[in-house]
Design a protein around this motif. Sequence first.
Motif, mmCIF file in Angstrom:
data_model
loop_
_atom_site.group_PDB
_atom_site.id
_atom_site.type_symbol
_atom_site.label_atom_id
_atom_site.label_comp_id
_atom_site.label_asym_id
_atom_site.label_seq_id
_atom_site.Cartn_x
_atom_site.Cartn_y
_atom_site.Cartn_z
ATOM 1 N N UNK A 180 0.828 -2.114 0.124
ATOM 2 C CA UNK A 180 0.224 0.386 -0.124
ATOM 3 C C UNK A 180 1.175 0.936 0.360
ATOM 4 N N UNK A 181 0.388 2.675 -0.379
ATOM 5 C CA UNK A 181 1.253 3.392 0.129
ATOM 6 C C UNK A 181 1.024 3.545 0.907
ATOM 7 N N UNK A 182 3.171 4.371 1.222
ATOM 8 C CA UNK A 182 3.709 4.370 2.664
ATOM 9 C C UNK A 182 2.346 5.418 3.697
ATOM 10 N N UNK A 183 1.768 5.916 3.256
ATOM 11 C CA UNK A 183 0.719 6.788 4.278
ATOM 12 C C UNK A 183 -0.607 6.253 4.568
ATOM 13 N N UNK A 184 -0.473 5.206 3.796
ATOM 14 C CA UNK A 184 -2.154 4.355 3.418
ATOM 15 C C UNK A 184 -2.975 4.217 5.077
ATOM 16 N N UNK A 185 -2.314 3.675 5.910
ATOM 17 C CA UNK A 185 -3.055 3.303 7.600
ATOM 18 C C UNK A 185 -3.034 5.183 8.202
ATOM 19 N N UNK A 186 -2.211 5.541 8.137
ATOM 20 C CA UNK A 186 -1.827 6.719 8.507
ATOM 21 C C UNK A 186 -3.488 7.569 8.198
ATOM 22 N N UNK A 187 -3.859 8.001 6.819
ATOM 23 C CA UNK A 187 -4.349 8.613 6.170
ATOM 24 C C UNK A 187 -6.196 7.898 6.147
ATOM 25 N N UNK A 188 -6.173 7.020 6.224
ATOM 26 C CA UNK A 188 -7.393 6.327 6.955
ATOM 27 C C UNK A 188 -8.212 6.224 8.044
ATOM 28 N N UNK A 301 -9.471 -1.056 -0.712
ATOM 29 C CA UNK A 301 -9.928 -1.793 -1.911
ATOM 30 C C UNK A 301 -8.637 -2.670 -1.956
ATOM 31 N N UNK A 302 -7.742 -2.001 -2.195
ATOM 32 C CA UNK A 302 -6.110 -2.710 -3.056
ATOM 33 C C UNK A 302 -6.300 -3.840 -2.451
ATOM 34 N N UNK A 303 -6.773 -4.808 -0.712
ATOM 35 C CA UNK A 303 -6.184 -5.055 -0.314
ATOM 36 C C UNK A 303 -7.671 -6.898 -0.233
ATOM 37 N N UNK A 304 -8.920 -6.362 -1.060
ATOM 38 C CA UNK A 304 -9.738 -7.044 -1.601
ATOM 39 C C UNK A 304 -9.546 -7.509 -2.902
ATOM 40 N N UNK A 305 -9.745 -9.322 -2.466
ATOM 41 C CA UNK A 305 -9.163 -9.483 -4.020
ATOM 42 C C UNK A 305 -10.451 -11.023 -4.566
ATOM 43 N N UNK A 306 -10.430 -11.244 -5.513
ATOM 44 C CA UNK A 306 -10.951 -13.132 -6.077
ATOM 45 C C UNK A 306 -10.410 -13.405 -4.422
ATOM 46 N N UNK A 307 -8.863 -13.678 -4.161
ATOM 47 C CA UNK A 307 -9.267 -14.736 -3.499
ATOM 48 C C UNK A 307 -9.502 -14.727 -1.950
ATOM 49 N N UNK A 308 -8.910 -13.144 -1.719
ATOM 50 C CA UNK A 308 -8.856 -12.160 -0.320
ATOM 51 C C UNK A 308 -10.324 -11.443 -0.991
ATOM 52 N N UNK A 309 -11.669 -11.866 -0.267
ATOM 53 C CA UNK A 309 -12.808 -11.487 -0.421
ATOM 54 C C UNK A 309 -13.229 -10.117 0.823
ATOM 55 N N UNK A 310 -13.860 -9.338 0.856
ATOM 56 C CA UNK A 310 -14.508 -8.412 1.615
ATOM 57 C C UNK A 310 -14.656 -8.850 3.225
ATOM 58 N N UNK A 311 -13.787 -8.829 3.678
ATOM 59 C CA UNK A 311 -14.167 -8.878 5.808
ATOM 60 C C UNK A 311 -14.718 -8.355 6.824
ATOM 61 N N UNK A 312 -14.818 -6.795 5.935
ATOM 62 C CA UNK A 312 -15.923 -6.174 7.323
ATOM 63 C C UNK A 312 -16.659 -5.648 6.959
ATOM 64 N N UNK A 313 -17.275 -5.044 7.641
ATOM 65 C CA UNK A 313 -18.534 -3.830 7.224
ATOM 66 C C UNK A 313 -17.757 -2.043 7.931
ATOM 67 N N UNK A 314 -18.183 -1.706 6.928
ATOM 68 C CA UNK A 314 -17.539 -0.258 7.343
ATOM 69 C C UNK A 314 -17.909 0.033 8.764
ATOM 70 N N UNK A 315 -17.572 0.582 9.379
ATOM 71 C CA UNK A 315 -18.193 1.146 10.881
ATOM 72 C C UNK A 315 -17.428 2.705 10.933
#
Length: 340
Positions: A180-188, A301-315
């Motif tokens: 992921x971009x280096x600032x991704x989690x910080x930005x999230x 979104x970059x970590x949601x793939x066919x082999x790793x589908x969406x696991x958590x709802x937005x909160x």
Amino acid sequence: MEAAAISRVQTLVESGLSQIPSSYIQPPQHRPNPSPSASGGGIPVVDLSSAAASADLPRACREWGAFQVVGHGVPLRLLDAVRSSGLRFFESPQGERIRYACDPASPASEGYGSRMLARDDGVLDWRDYFDHHTLPESRRNPSRWPHFPPSYRDVMVEYSDRMKVLAQRLLRMISESLDLPSSYIEDAVGEVYQNITISYYSPCPQPDLALGLQAHSDMGAITLLIQDDVGGLEVLKDGRWVLAQPLSDAIIVILADQTEIITNGEYRSSQHRAVVNSKQARLSVATFYDPAKTRKIFPAPQLVTESSPLKYKEVLYGDYVSSWYSKGPEGKRNIDALKI
């Protein structure tokens, strides 16, 4: 001021009791039955000054969700100053401590307290604490913190700033390890809300019945913790509790629930607890690095793939915090409730 009816664990111990009140007795399935792994092995240690850190850190995040870091750049004299300042407060007379009592009707209010959750029916932790609101700086009011030793407030401000820098560094490394971009989690996470909680675990006459902190995962993004040489923090790994061996120059990194959500479960938040003993008091200092309550958290979104589908709802983070404090942590049930 906190009502006099709320007992501090220290006060109970100073009264000379030989048996703990029933409100502190854990149900049998939650009691700290020692296991062979709890006394040996320990959680991973990652040297941030080493070239191996780029491989060691993601492995620790994926397999443990908790690890110790050395080579972090925070001076040992500051770690020692924070520990000694906290100890000085808790070793002061009760009349001095109570001047800084927090509001028992407001969960996680700033100050000196013992009960963290809003619920009255839960088992109590064998712990007292002092919670500091440290970031954003608009929340930081050192006049609400202890005035002794004289350096206490300056030490906490410096420590707050150092922990922010280290948390940012670690979140960048975690983001990069997932491509992921280096600032991704910080930005999230957005504008960071930081609390620093000094916990004091008095000697317990029946340590096999109580816990200093019940098993839980932290609700925010990342937690940075230091402890003294007594030991008592345990991390759950493959169904067994593993002791975090005390290292005076190390900082323990604990991944929290919002990082698990953002990484779509690639990295898991750590379930951990604190055990107590009958002979020695223990002190730890936890720095919580959390989003604002108005922040919406969801998997990258970059970590949601066919082999790793969406696991958590937005909160909405504020809703997550309210649930955590009203229901109680009880392991990882709050984040488990968001699973798709």
